[in-house]
Design a protein around this motif. Sequence first.
Motif, PDB file in Angstrom:
ATOM      1  N   THR A 221      53.497  55.598   7.452  1.00 59.18           N
ATOM      2  CA  THR A 221      52.890  54.308   7.763  1.00 59.18           C
ATOM      3  C   THR A 221      52.608  54.200   9.250  1.00 59.18           C
ATOM      4  O   THR A 221      53.385  54.680  10.081  1.00 59.18           O
ATOM      5  CB  THR A 221      53.812  53.168   7.298  1.00 59.18           C
ATOM      6  N   LEU A 222      51.511  53.542   9.588  1.00 61.91           N
ATOM      7  CA  LEU A 222      51.010  53.519  10.958  1.00 61.91           C
ATOM      8  C   LEU A 222      51.390  52.234  11.690  1.00 61.91           C
ATOM      9  O   LEU A 222      51.436  51.153  11.101  1.00 61.91           O
ATOM     10  CB  LEU A 222      49.492  53.652  10.957  1.00 61.91           C
ATOM     11  N   SER A 223      51.612  52.363  12.986  1.00 58.22           N
ATOM     12  CA  SER A 223      51.787  51.199  13.865  1.00 58.22           C
ATOM     13  C   SER A 223      50.580  51.041  14.794  1.00 58.22           C
ATOM     14  O   SER A 223      50.542  50.121  15.607  1.00 58.22           O
ATOM     15  CB  SER A 223      53.066  51.340  14.696  1.00 58.22           C
ATOM     16  N   SER A 224      49.613  51.911  14.655  1.00 60.48           N
ATOM     17  CA  SER A 224      48.464  51.906  15.555  1.00 60.48           C
ATOM     18  C   SER A 224      47.421  50.869  15.148  1.00 60.48           C
ATOM     19  O   SER A 224      47.422  50.364  14.027  1.00 60.48           O
ATOM     20  CB  SER A 224      47.805  53.290  15.578  1.00 60.48           C
ATOM     21  N   ALA A 225      46.524  50.569  16.097  1.00 58.98           N
ATOM     22  CA  ALA A 225      45.433  49.628  15.871  1.00 58.98           C
ATOM     23  C   ALA A 225      44.169  50.172  16.513  1.00 58.98           C
ATOM     24  O   ALA A 225      44.226  50.950  17.478  1.00 58.98           O
ATOM     25  CB  ALA A 225      45.777  48.260  16.459  1.00 58.98           C
ATOM     26  N   GLU A 226      43.022  49.774  15.973  1.00 50.02           N
ATOM     27  CA  GLU A 226      41.745  50.161  16.562  1.00 50.02           C
ATOM     28  C   GLU A 226      40.743  49.023  16.397  1.00 50.02           C
ATOM     29  O   GLU A 226      40.885  48.163  15.528  1.00 50.02           O
ATOM     30  CB  GLU A 226      41.217  51.460  15.971  1.00 50.02           C
ATOM     31  N   LEU A 227      39.758  49.013  17.284  1.00 53.97           N
ATOM     32  CA  LEU A 227      38.733  47.975  17.294  1.00 53.97           C
ATOM     33  C   LEU A 227      37.400  48.553  16.868  1.00 53.97           C
ATOM     34  O   LEU A 227      36.982  49.618  17.335  1.00 53.97           O
ATOM     35  CB  LEU A 227      38.602  47.372  18.692  1.00 53.97           C
ATOM     36  N   PHE A 228      36.716  47.836  15.960  1.00 58.87           N
ATOM     37  CA  PHE A 228      35.372  48.215  15.541  1.00 58.87           C
ATOM     38  C   PHE A 228      34.361  47.388  16.317  1.00 58.87           C
ATOM     39  O   PHE A 228      34.458  46.162  16.378  1.00 58.87           O
ATOM     40  CB  PHE A 228      35.191  47.982  14.044  1.00 58.87           C
ATOM     41  N   ASP A 229      33.373  48.065  16.902  1.00 60.21           N
ATOM     42  CA  ASP A 229      32.299  47.412  17.638  1.00 60.21           C
ATOM     43  C   ASP A 229      31.042  47.438  16.766  1.00 60.21           C
ATOM     44  O   ASP A 229      30.473  48.506  16.514  1.00 60.21           O
ATOM     45  CB  ASP A 229      32.038  48.147  18.947  1.00 60.21           C
ATOM     46  N   VAL A 238      43.308  51.021  20.168  1.00 57.75           N
ATOM     47  CA  VAL A 238      43.959  50.082  21.077  1.00 57.75           C
ATOM     48  C   VAL A 238      45.122  50.813  21.730  1.00 57.75           C
ATOM     49  O   VAL A 238      45.878  51.533  21.054  1.00 57.75           O
ATOM     50  CB  VAL A 238      44.449  48.843  20.319  1.00 57.75           C
ATOM     51  N   GLY A 239      45.308  50.634  23.015  1.00 60.76           N
ATOM     52  CA  GLY A 239      46.320  51.397  23.742  1.00 60.76           C
ATOM     53  C   GLY A 239      47.729  51.184  23.241  1.00 60.76           C
ATOM     54  O   GLY A 239      48.455  52.135  22.969  1.00 60.76           O
ATOM     55  N   GLN A 240      48.138  49.920  23.083  1.00 54.35           N
ATOM     56  CA  GLN A 240      49.498  49.638  22.662  1.00 54.35           C
ATOM     57  C   GLN A 240      49.590  49.625  21.137  1.00 54.35           C
ATOM     58  O   GLN A 240      48.622  49.289  20.453  1.00 54.35           O
ATOM     59  CB  GLN A 240      49.967  48.288  23.211  1.00 54.35           C
ATOM     60  N   GLN A 241      50.754  49.965  20.613  1.00 53.31           N
ATOM     61  CA  GLN A 241      50.990  49.925  19.181  1.00 53.31           C
ATOM     62  C   GLN A 241      51.912  48.770  18.831  1.00 53.31           C
ATOM     63  O   GLN A 241      52.553  48.173  19.700  1.00 53.31           O
ATOM     64  CB  GLN A 241      51.588  51.251  18.706  1.00 53.31           C
ATOM     65  N   MET A 242      51.992  48.456  17.534  1.00 56.57           N
ATOM     66  CA  MET A 242      52.909  47.426  17.081  1.00 56.57           C
ATOM     67  C   MET A 242      54.360  47.861  17.294  1.00 56.57           C
ATOM     68  O   MET A 242      54.641  49.050  17.468  1.00 56.57           O
ATOM     69  CB  MET A 242      52.676  47.125  15.600  1.00 56.57           C
ATOM     70  N   SER A 243      55.266  46.908  17.222  1.00 50.62           N
ATOM     71  CA  SER A 243      56.687  47.220  17.395  1.00 50.62           C
ATOM     72  C   SER A 243      57.213  48.031  16.222  1.00 50.62           C
ATOM     73  O   SER A 243      58.159  48.810  16.367  1.00 50.62           O
ATOM     74  CB  SER A 243      57.492  45.925  17.538  1.00 50.62           C
ATOM     75  N   VAL A 244      56.637  47.827  15.032  1.00 48.74           N
ATOM     76  CA  VAL A 244      57.011  48.592  13.836  1.00 48.74           C
ATOM     77  C   VAL A 244      55.738  48.955  13.084  1.00 48.74           C
ATOM     78  O   VAL A 244      54.702  48.314  13.238  1.00 48.74           O
ATOM     79  CB  VAL A 244      57.952  47.790  12.899  1.00 48.74           C
ATOM     80  N   ALA A 245      55.817  49.990  12.269  1.00 50.15           N
ATOM     81  CA  ALA A 245      54.702  50.337  11.391  1.00 50.15           C
ATOM     82  C   ALA A 245      54.649  49.330  10.244  1.00 50.15           C
ATOM     83  O   ALA A 245      55.690  48.879   9.762  1.00 50.15           O
ATOM     84  CB  ALA A 245      54.886  51.755  10.866  1.00 50.15           C
TER      85      ALA A 245
END
Length: 392
Positions: A221-229, A238-245
Amino acid sequence: MKISRNFILSLLCILIFSQCILIKDFDKDKKSDREKQLLGLFLIYDFFSPFGIKQQRSAKYSATEVLLFGGNSQRSYSLSNVYKLTENQITYLGSMNKPRHQHEVVTLKNGKILIIGGYDGRFILSDSEIYDPANNSFTTVSSLNIPRTYHTATVLNDGRVLITGGFGKQSEKLKSAEIFNPSSNSFQLINDMNFSRRRHSATLLNNGNVLIVGGDGANETLSSAELFDPNTNTFTLVGQQMSVARSNHTANLLDNNRVVFSGGYSFDMNGNYFYSKSLEVFDFGTGNFSVIGNMAESRSAQGAVKVGTDVLICGGGRLENNIYTEPKDCYKVSNAGVLTKEPYSFITSRALFVFEQIGNSIIACGGENKFGQIRSCEANSTGNFSLLHSQL
């Protein structure tokens, strides 16, 4: 004789109640373990029927109407049912061209409903169709380029629809994305996301970008994020990730262009599952995630709906150590990101349900709990939930 007594008590419950009743075991010392299991909690769905619906998808048609599509139940692994839900009534409208669950639905700018992909009980679908509420009709449109379930669908400011990720034919998590163009009723593949994702979230921001967060990745499971333009049809991490996945979590846009996330589950590379009780907020201005608090119990598959400037979060469940726990409590997140526990809770525990604001009411409909799928709906317009007389 004791079994007959249990049967009579159960029959009385069915005849009198439409939801659940607690039958207490008054003679505990005289009863075997088997008999104790026969007594206790009895959840009675509907008037005489044990079959409900979970994993329906909802589309807001107006301030007072929500349309419900598909889902599955103990009666059928995938359903084609379509309902209209108002504050006080559920109305059966008809059937889609195909039964489906794990699909997505969105309301297009022209008021029609786009129904995308899913699973029909045998195959992962690329089939899509459009429902026209004006004449209660379904029209098949061109198929997705890649069959998918557990994907997301987001209506962009220009009217196009972004479809991301999901689960594909070869049991793979997808990183592919497509755009649906309403002018041609067709799907076009675009650039891939940075990570494969299913059961992730996709939230339209005030600037027109889409924030894509979490989900089940290829191996964990992922904690990462990305932005769609939407101007370039590209995805940027996105540079920072969530605290948990998080997967199967909720995501809601606050009025100050921040997004609040709640709960969800995660699994690691060894197949161990974990559930979250935390909530955190993504600030588009800073690009950072920050934890704002914890619910009393961890959960996933809960409901979250925007009410005014607040977000209301209720229900959900978790499976840990072969025990299924279903909290019924509710929490509110203010626009300032302050978390508070509400004084009310659901009447019926439920996960994988529809949760919408309709008129002056907050309505939870269908779903499942440890006893099976649920037909009932309950509404909160006075500060407490009460059961609707109408059911799925």
